[in-house]
Write an enzyme that holds these catalytic residues in place. Structure first.
Site, mmCIF file in Angstrom:
data_model
loop_
_atom_site.group_PDB
_atom_site.id
_atom_site.type_symbol
_atom_site.label_atom_id
_atom_site.label_comp_id
_atom_site.label_asym_id
_atom_site.label_seq_id
_atom_site.Cartn_x
_atom_site.Cartn_y
_atom_site.Cartn_z
ATOM 1 N N HIS A 104 0.825 -1.212 0.000
ATOM 2 C CA HIS A 104 0.000 0.000 0.000
ATOM 3 C C HIS A 104 0.855 1.257 0.000
ATOM 4 C CE1 HIS A 104 -2.672 3.178 1.472
ATOM 5 N NE2 HIS A 104 -3.684 2.443 1.042
ATOM 6 N N ASP A 105 1.817 1.319 0.907
ATOM 7 C CA ASP A 105 2.656 2.515 1.030
ATOM 8 C C ASP A 105 4.019 2.346 0.370
ATOM 9 O OD1 ASP A 105 0.561 3.463 2.510
ATOM 10 O OD2 ASP A 105 1.622 3.533 4.417
ATOM 11 N N THR A 106 4.213 1.237 -0.314
ATOM 12 C CA THR A 106 5.524 0.965 -0.917
ATOM 13 C C THR A 106 5.340 0.564 -2.376
ATOM 14 O OG1 THR A 106 5.377 -1.280 0.011
ATOM 15 C CG2 THR A 106 6.623 0.349 1.271
#
Length: 419
Positions: free
Chosen positions: A229-231
């Site tokens: 999600h954040d990577t």
């Protein structure tokens, strides 16, 4: 309307910063192995499940689903880690998510409907709305969900920030988000004391694996960096090599009769049809299907219908009995005698539309929670609809009337932040 039997509390929801940049992250395993507890999470596990009884299914005895985040089918398919995994499993090349963003698909996968939801806000769903857990427990089939970086069992907060184990000089990071923990959103699970201990974290997971007592139905959510999600997809691939690869060779996790579904909640490009890369792995997968492709049209609702077919369960009377949307995994359908529906590409519903469905979780187009339209309908398990004792069966979608706009009035299913 359905009667809510719970008055929700006021919980503090902290603001959630986004990742500074995908390139700023470098993968590091939070523990020495997936079966070791770690101080990089919040608190060590002090208990284990005792799920050693096995209810045999028609095609598998354990069903593990692992959810990843926001990746287009083509991007995942071109990644070496997924290519290598595909050689060990069955690629479902026409598997689809349901809508955008994340939270609606998560709650739909365990409840058969996303109830008009079209954002990731802080909601709860009343306790007389049934889920897959009701179906499983009626047949004495054990279950658990494992949420990486969730601080305590059945943690009710919107998010949790903990020590940034990837960068010791950085501030605490919101590795855990409730929107990816669907059973916590359903009050019938999260507010039931007998069920709360089964909403567990990854230290609990390590403890349960070592104890040899994993449940038969398992839902796994990695944290906000490990699920991509954040990577990036490559970062997530590193996580899978650290976490999933050794577990595939561990009989305590991947025993005979185990099916592992590795999927994504949604694609990244909203303009595209919502096809997501999905693999079926595990020793329960028939050997002749290893390394093959199944092009049957599936959606996240197929996770429900497949489990129902395998164990002969009742159904929820929602989209788990929508034959267009809930084909059973083909190798399970053949074992259980269920007949799938062929859905040609030109007749498949658009599954990337957002915010256009009326429902109890859409304040702009609000309808009360509603009972299944047909309580007699048989699902993939050959059984009728599960009906909770507290369900008002007269409140059906077709009888509710016009949707209302509640954006300027108190809205019943949002959990408000403390000021």
């Amino acid at each position: 309307m359905l009667r809510s039997l719970l008055v929700f509390g006021v919980i503090c929801a902290s603001s959630v910063p986004r990742a500074l940049a995908a390139t700023a992250w470098r993968f590091s395993g939070p523990a020495t192995s997936p079966t070791e507890q770690t101080g990089n999470y919040t608190g060590f596990s002090n208990n284990t499940l005792q799920d050693t009884h096995v209810v045999k299914g028609k095609a598998f005895n354990r069903f593990i689903q692992i959810w990843l985040e926001n990746t287009d089918f083509e991007d995942a398919g071109s990644t070496p880690a997924w290519e290598n995994l595909a050689k060990r499993g069955l690629l479902l090349s026409s598997y689809h998510s349901l809508t955008h963003p994340s939270e609606p698909s998560y709650i739909a996968s365990v409840g058969g409907d996303f109830w008009g939801l079209h954002n990731d806000d802080y909601y709860h769903i009343p306790e007389n709305v049934s889920t897959v857990i009701d179906l499983l427990e009626e047949k004495n089939i054990s279950w658990a969900t494992y949420q990486e970086n969730m601080p305590t069992d059945a943690f009710y907060g919107y998010s949790h920030s903990s020590t940034n184990y990837l960068n010791s000089s950085a501030v605490d990071y919101p590795f855990y988000m409730r929107k990816h923990n669907p059973l916590e959103i359903y009050d019938s699970v999260s507010q039931n004391p007998a069920r709360q201990g089964r909403i567990r974290n990854f230290n609990d997971f390590a403890n349960d694996v070592v104890n040899g007592s994993l449940s038969q139905w398992i839902f796994v959510t990695p944290n906000m960096v490990n699920d991509a999600h954040d990577t990036t997809t490559d970062f997530c691939a590193d996580f899978l090599e650290y976490w999933l690869y050794p577990l595939l060779d561990d009989d305590r996790f991947n025993s005979d009769g185990t099916i592992i579904v590795l999927t994504f909640d949604e694609n990244e490009t909203y303009a595209k049809q919502n096809r997501v890369y999905t693999l079926v792995l595990g020793k329960g997968l028939p050997r002749h299907l290893v390394g093959k492709t199944d092009d049957t049209f599936y959606t996240h609702y197929s996770l429900l219908s497949t489990v129902e077919a395998n164990w002969g369960l009742k159904n929820l009377g929602r989209n788990d009995v929508n034959k267009t949307m809930s084909n059973v995994f083909d190798f399970v359908a053949k074992k259980s005698g269920y007949k799938n529906v062929h859905v040609p590409e030109e007749k498949r519903p658009q599954l990337n539309v957002t915010g256009v469905f009326a429902g109890p979780l859409n304040p702009q187009m609000y309808l009360p929670f509603y009972a299944p339209e047909d309580l007699q309908i048989k699902g993939a398990g050959g059984q009728g609809v599960y009906v909770a004792d507290s369900l008002d069966t007269s409140a059906k979608y077709s009888t509710l009337g016009d949707a209302q706009n509640l954006t300027t009035t108190p809205y019943p299913w949002i959990v408000e932040e403390e000021s």
